[in-house]
Design an enzyme around this catalytic site. Structure first.
Site, PDB file in Angstrom:
ATOM      1  N   GLY A 355      16.810 -45.300  -2.282  1.00  7.00           N
ATOM      2  CA  GLY A 355      15.430 -45.215  -2.684  1.00  7.00           C
ATOM      3  C   GLY A 355      15.271 -45.575  -4.093  1.00  7.00           C
ATOM      4  O   GLY A 355      15.528 -45.406  -5.013  1.00  7.00           O
ATOM      5  N   THR A 356      14.218 -46.654  -4.790  1.00  6.07           N
ATOM      6  CA  THR A 356      14.403 -47.337  -6.072  1.00  6.07           C
ATOM      7  C   THR A 356      13.067 -47.699  -6.699  1.00  6.07           C
ATOM      8  O   THR A 356      12.124 -48.033  -6.013  1.00  6.07           O
ATOM      9  CB  THR A 356      15.214 -48.616  -5.837  1.00  6.07           C
ATOM     10  OG1 THR A 356      16.415 -48.270  -5.178  1.00  6.07           O
ATOM     11  CG2 THR A 356      15.504 -49.319  -7.125  1.00  6.07           C
ATOM     12  N   VAL A 357      13.004 -47.678  -8.028  1.00  2.00           N
ATOM     13  CA  VAL A 357      11.848 -48.198  -8.745  1.00  2.00           C
ATOM     14  C   VAL A 357      12.332 -49.277  -9.700  1.00  2.00           C
ATOM     15  O   VAL A 357      13.432 -49.230 -10.236  1.00  2.00           O
ATOM     16  CB  VAL A 357      11.087 -47.108  -9.528  1.00  2.00           C
ATOM     17  CG1 VAL A 357      10.402 -46.143  -8.580  1.00  2.00           C
ATOM     18  CG2 VAL A 357      11.988 -46.365 -10.497  1.00  2.00           C
TER      19      VAL A 357
END
Length: 537
Positions: A355-357
């Site tokens: 899960g990533t920004v």
């Protein structure tokens, strides 16, 4: 200098690229982008703005990242590109045997087994100390305020927060996960869109990181809380593991694609997948984007690159094959010759035979940064250190349980990492930062965005809006539901197993900022598949 069509991509939304000159921040959450712009206006530079934005994202998009995750960055400053690898190692106490003794044949997605040392706080401190202009404590203030006072949950965030809550409610029934629910579902449910959510513990943690330049996280009060929680609940992470962590400055790797240098972080990251695919594709001509031939060759090149990475890539010190071998022109030509008219099952090659920004930021002085951080798989491990807001990542899930595999689980080792920042230059001039987050979609998104820009002259927003495809496994390829039907049919006729995805969430979320070297004008694009924005000055 890049030249591109200023029209939107056909059938996309009508959003256009954003222009500015004194500064720009592009990311997936408006509040975070505006926080970065606020720091620029206070006298900070692009690196300060990126740290402020990244810290805010741990608060305003906790479904994708957190203080307990990892980070990578590519920084352009003073006519030089710098790479930062701030990914953590597996705890020294963990091993394949230890995982088997705990009753697992595979590495689980939740709990302590996949937890590795968090690198995010170390990345902020390192970037601030080396390149920042303002004190870290001041740069983190916008994030602290949002955590303390709360903010209204945005539409896309609310949607995926609810998905995560429902999944965790069903799967994470052990008491060790209680603190996740206390923190992220305090009312016995996920916060609704428009509802104000806050985390006082998160605010206090950010204050401590700011005041100590992250030393408290690795050597002080926060390290004690993390190691105590681990010790009391059967974890492997120790105070010694935290104390030994140090972000690493690395030399970025690149390939030249049609006169432009495309840069990535070297392994253990998977940026090499994007570079290897581009190295294969540069030997073909692509007269138009929307053709079966273009998509077929892109898919086949990425399949070959993924096969090589899956066999050869891990913590760089443990690799038997070097990045230069995988990216050599000779090896690129060997792999290119394997691409024919039909879809093939990908197999790794032997380079010895040849899960990533995500966020991008730039300032008016020419500093630019490509930055990415993640907890992996949404909220990560499901573990939250009590009272701190620190959600721990599950990055260790990518390790192999095969002791003979190059990426085999071992204490004190970094795993094959999915998160990758990208950067592009031409000659000795920066073009700018770009990135597409989203698990194994990331190098695929990088290739599509780079080719949309260089081969097809698309402006940043159009390059991001264009319908995407994603290779999943073997011959299976997912396409977005707005992907042209006749092209999907043509790919199917070449042997690809085409699946049409109903949701856009699996195709990554990207940001781009390009800089005109003659005028200094910045032009940015942001992801239309989420709540993204470009804040410009």
């Amino acid at each position: 200098m890049l030249t591109f069509n200023h029209q939107s991509y056909p059938h996309s939304n009508t959003r256009h690229s954003t222009y500015g000159k004194k500064g720009m921040v592009a990311t997936s959450q408006p509040l975070a982008a505006q926080a970065g712009l606020e720091i620029l206006k206070k006298g900070g530079n692009a690196i300060d703005a990126a740290i402020a934005t990244a810290a805010c994202l741990t608060v305003v998009e906790p479904t994708s990242n957190g203080i307990g995750g990892d980070a990578f960055a590519l920084v352009w400053t003073k006519d030089e590109l710098h790479g930062l690898n701030s990914s953590g190692k597996a705890p020294k106490a963990i091993s394949i045997d230890a995982v088997k003794e705990a009753g697992h044949d595979e590495i689980p997605t939740h709990g302590w087994i996949p937890v590795t040392v968090p690198g995010v706080p170390g990345a902020w401190a390192e970037l601030s100390e080396k390149f920042g202009r303002l004190p870290l404590e001041e740069v983190l203030e916008p994030a602290i305020q949002y955590a303390q006072e709360g903010y209204p949950v945005s539409p896309t965030l609310g949607k995926y927060w609810n998905f995560a809550y429902k999944s965790f409610k069903e799967k994470l029934t052990d008491d060790v996960f209680k603190h996740w629910f206390d923190t992220f579902a305090p009312n016995g449910r996920a916060p609704k869109v428009g509802e104000v959510w806050s985390s006082k513990g998160h605010a206090e943690t950010l204050r401590s990181i700011g005041k100590t330049n992250a030393k408290s996280f690795y050597h002080g009060e926060l390290a004690e809380k993390i190691s105590q929680f681990s010790n009391e609940t059967g974890g492997y992470l120790t105070a010694e593991d935290l104390a030994e962590f140090q972000p690493e400055w690395v030399k970025p790797i690149n390939v030249n694609y049609r006169g432009y240098d495309v840069w990535e972080i070297p392994p253990n990251g998977q940026g090499i997948v994007a570079l290897q695919a581009l190295n294969i594709l540069k030997g073909f001509e692509f007269p138009e984007r929307d053709s079966v031939n273009t998509f077929h060759k892109q898919i086949e090149a990425l399949k070959l690159a993924f096969a090589d990475a899956g066999k050869h890539v891990t913590d760089e010190g443990h690799m038997k094959v070097k990045a230069e071998q995988l990216l050599s022109d000779d090896y690129g030509e060997l792999r290119r010759k394997l691409i024919g008219e039909e879809a093939l099952l990908p197999e790794a090659g032997d380079p010895s035979l040849s899960g990533t920004v995500y966020l991008a930021a730039a300032d008016g002085e020419g500093n630019m940064i490509s930055y990415i951080q993640s907890n992996y798989m949404g909220f990560g491990s499901g573990l939250v250190v009590p009272g701190t807001g620190i959600a721990l990542q599950n990055r260790g899930h990518n390790f192999s349980m095969d002791p003979e595999h190059v990426n085999a689980l071992a204490g004190g080792k970094r795993t094959y990492h999915t998160i990758i920042p990208g950067f592009m230059t031409k000659g000795d001039q920066p073009v700018g930062p770009f990135g597409v987050m989203g698990g194994f979609m990331q190098p695929q998104g990088h290739v599509q965005v780079v080719m949309n820009t260089i081969d097809f002259g698309m402006n940043p927003q159009a390059a991001l809006d264009a319908p995407r495809w994603q290779w999943m496994k073997e011959k299976v390829v997912e396409v977005e539901n707005r992907f042209p039907h006749h092209l999907a049919q043509g790919l199917a006729e070449k042997g690809h197993h085409i699946k049409i995805a109903l949701e856009p969430n699996s195709f990554g979320r990207g940001q781009i900022i390009w800089r005109n070297p003659e005028t200094g004008v910045l032009v940015g694009g942001t992801e239309s598949r989420t709540d993204g924005t470009v804040a410009a000055w």
